[in-house]
Design a protein around this motif. Structure first.
Motif, PDB file in Angstrom:
ATOM      1  N   PRO A  33       0.786  -1.241   0.000  1.00  0.00           N
ATOM      2  CA  PRO A  33       0.000   0.000   0.000  1.00  0.00           C
ATOM      3  C   PRO A  33       0.815   1.287   0.000  1.00  0.00           C
ATOM      4  O   PRO A  33       0.377   2.286  -0.572  1.00  0.00           O
ATOM      5  N   TYR A  34       2.004   1.289   0.616  1.00  0.00           N
ATOM      6  CA  TYR A  34       2.766   2.541   0.673  1.00  0.00           C
ATOM      7  C   TYR A  34       3.284   2.969  -0.699  1.00  0.00           C
ATOM      8  O   TYR A  34       3.770   4.091  -0.860  1.00  0.00           O
ATOM      9  N   ASN A  35       3.194   2.111  -1.684  1.00  0.00           N
ATOM     10  CA  ASN A  35       3.563   2.495  -3.047  1.00  0.00           C
ATOM     11  C   ASN A  35       2.412   3.145  -3.808  1.00  0.00           C
ATOM     12  O   ASN A  35       2.565   3.490  -4.987  1.00  0.00           O
ATOM     13  N   PHE A  36       1.279   3.306  -3.143  1.00  0.00           N
ATOM     14  CA  PHE A  36       0.123   3.974  -3.739  1.00  0.00           C
ATOM     15  C   PHE A  36      -0.216   5.160  -2.822  1.00  0.00           C
ATOM     16  O   PHE A  36       0.648   5.973  -2.542  1.00  0.00           O
ATOM     17  N   VAL A  37      -1.453   5.295  -2.404  1.00  0.00           N
ATOM     18  CA  VAL A  37      -1.836   6.214  -1.338  1.00  0.00           C
ATOM     19  C   VAL A  37      -2.511   5.357  -0.286  1.00  0.00           C
ATOM     20  O   VAL A  37      -3.606   4.831  -0.527  1.00  0.00           O
ATOM     21  N   GLU A  38      -1.865   5.170   0.853  1.00  0.00           N
ATOM     22  CA  GLU A  38      -2.379   4.254   1.864  1.00  0.00           C
ATOM     23  C   GLU A  38      -3.767   4.676   2.336  1.00  0.00           C
ATOM     24  O   GLU A  38      -4.019   5.846   2.610  1.00  0.00           O
ATOM     25  N   GLY A  39      -4.656   3.700   2.403  1.00  0.00           N
ATOM     26  CA  GLY A  39      -6.006   3.961   2.852  1.00  0.00           C
ATOM     27  C   GLY A  39      -6.960   4.411   1.764  1.00  0.00           C
ATOM     28  O   GLY A  39      -8.174   4.478   1.993  1.00  0.00           O
TER      29      GLY A  39
END
Length: 418
Positions: A33-39
């Motif tokens: 997820p941290y490679n996207f926008v988390e949440g």
């Protein structure tokens, strides 16, 4: 502007929580997820068809990441999948000996790729780049490698060095793209011990703008490799079967000694290819050991042959270039109109929307907000990785995406000003 609500992601969050107790990090590497926008982004997809994907919560997206590049035509292409199903049902695909399809695919590669005289097939891009390096070292009898690009997760080139002894990469040096002077200084510094220069012919560094080669750059790289007795390898894992059927080497008119392909070659089925001059490739006969239980599995060969057939028959790359040209021009107009610091780089088949860096690093906040607005509107683009156009992106898809990009830029103007 009307507020757009955050996506419902209850099932994806539940699955991810479970996954973290079963799998290191829940999911591997670049899919975390941290490679996207988390949440804001989903973690688990459920299905895909054409240019659209759905997550496990039922949210639907127009997908521009295309499985990080393999999907060149579209998800669940019936003609390709049926060829694979027929192979499973009629012939089988995993044997002690190789089936004939390797020969058919190698002949096709010879027809299409300028450098191709002989080929071998592996399973992943990392397999392919590592095989090419081993062939080059064996052929030249030299040790050092000069690299520009990603090249994969194996010990000699992986960016994150945890668990990798320094001795396994101490003879590998990186050089900047579009900088012949730096490359020659490194070649001089290595004396007569550079085995290979490996480069992505189109510059697509991690999390940064895409760069085309400046006039004469690739020609200069080739000349320097020849001057210092190094094998020139083009890493075409992303550009192969996407920039042209003959790769970026055909598009830019510069032929390397070896090249590696993968991703789009089989529209999602796992395959990698090393191809090039016969005298170098023949190091794989006896001097270099290349073997895997699964390298000869024929399903990916069959998928690649059918994918290439469809691409030739239906002018798939012509369609993609036309769509990509329209898309890039429209995004560039929006970047100029709204002045948010957003910019688009790349070529029609593969592009990247980034933000100009500023001393206060507000660009990072803008990037997060921008991609948050896109995902909430059903547009799946990645903030740290370039996107792709596939054949099944419709004009309706493109127009909806442009509308979402404009609304995201309007949001940025409201929040940050111009």
């Amino acid at each position: 502007m009307d507020k757009i609500e955050k996506l419902k992601l209850d099932k994806t969050n539940e699955l991810f929580a479970e996954a973290k107790s079963l799998i290191p990090g829940g999911v591997l590497g670049i899919r975390r997820p941290y490679n996207f926008v988390e949440g804001e982004f989903p973690v688990f997809f459920d299905e895909g068809k054409g240019s659209h994907v759905k997550d496990v919560d039922g949210n639907e997206y127009i997908d521009y990441l295309c499985a990080y590049g393999p999907i060149i035509i579209g998800y669940r292409e019936e003609e390709i999948d049926q060829a694979v199903i027929n192979q499973i049902q009629d012939k089988g695909f995993c044997f002690s000996l190789t089936q004939k399809y390797q020969n058919e695919l190698a002949r096709k590669i010879n027809e299409l790729v300028p450098c191709a005289e002989m080929s071998l097939f592996v399973t992943t891009g990392s397999d392919a780049t590592s095989t090419a390096i081993r062939l080059a070292r064996s052929y030249t009898g030299k040790t050092k490698i000069l690299r520009c690009g990603y090249h994969g997760w194996h010990d000699w080139c992986v960016e994150v060095k945890g668990g990798v002894p320094e001795k396994l990469y101490e003879d590998v040096q990186g050089f900047p793209y579009n900088d012949l002077e730096s490359l020659e200084l490194m070649l001089k510094g290595n004396g007569d011990d550079t085995a290979a220069v490996i480069i992505t012919p189109l510059g697509h560094p991690l999390a940064d703008d895409i760069s085309e080669p400046e006039p004469g750059y690739l020609e200069g790289v080739k000349e320097l490799a020849r001057k210092y007795g190094a094998v020139l390898i083009f890493d075409e894992i992303r550009t192969g079967f996407r920039v042209s059927l003959g790769g970026a080497q055909k598009y830019y008119g510069v032929t390397p000694d070896l090249a590696v392909f993968g991703k789009a070659m089989a529209n999602g089925y796992p395959i990698g290819c090393v191809t090039g001059k016969a005298e170098i490739m023949k190091e794989g006969e006896k001097n270099v050991f290349i073997s895997s239980t699964f390298f000869p599995n024929s399903l990916s060969y069959v998928a690649a042959l059918k994918t290439i057939e469809v691409m030739e028959r239906d002018n798939i790359l012509g369609q993609i270039w036309e769509k990509g040209e329209w898309f890039i021009s429209r995004v560039r107009e929006l970047c100029d109109k709204y002045g948010t610091g957003a910019q688009i780089s790349g070529i029609p088949p593969m592009m990247f929307i980034t933000f100009k860096k500023d001393p206060d690093k507000i660009y990072k906040e803008k990037r997060t907000d921008f991609y948050t607005q896109l995902i909430r509107r059903g547009i799946f683009l990645q903030p740290y990785h370039h996107g792709y156009i596939c054949a099944r992106h419709s004009q309706e898809d493109l127009e909806k995406t442009i509308q979402a990009i404009e609304e995201a830029m309007q949001y940025l103007v409201e929040k940050y000003g111009k």
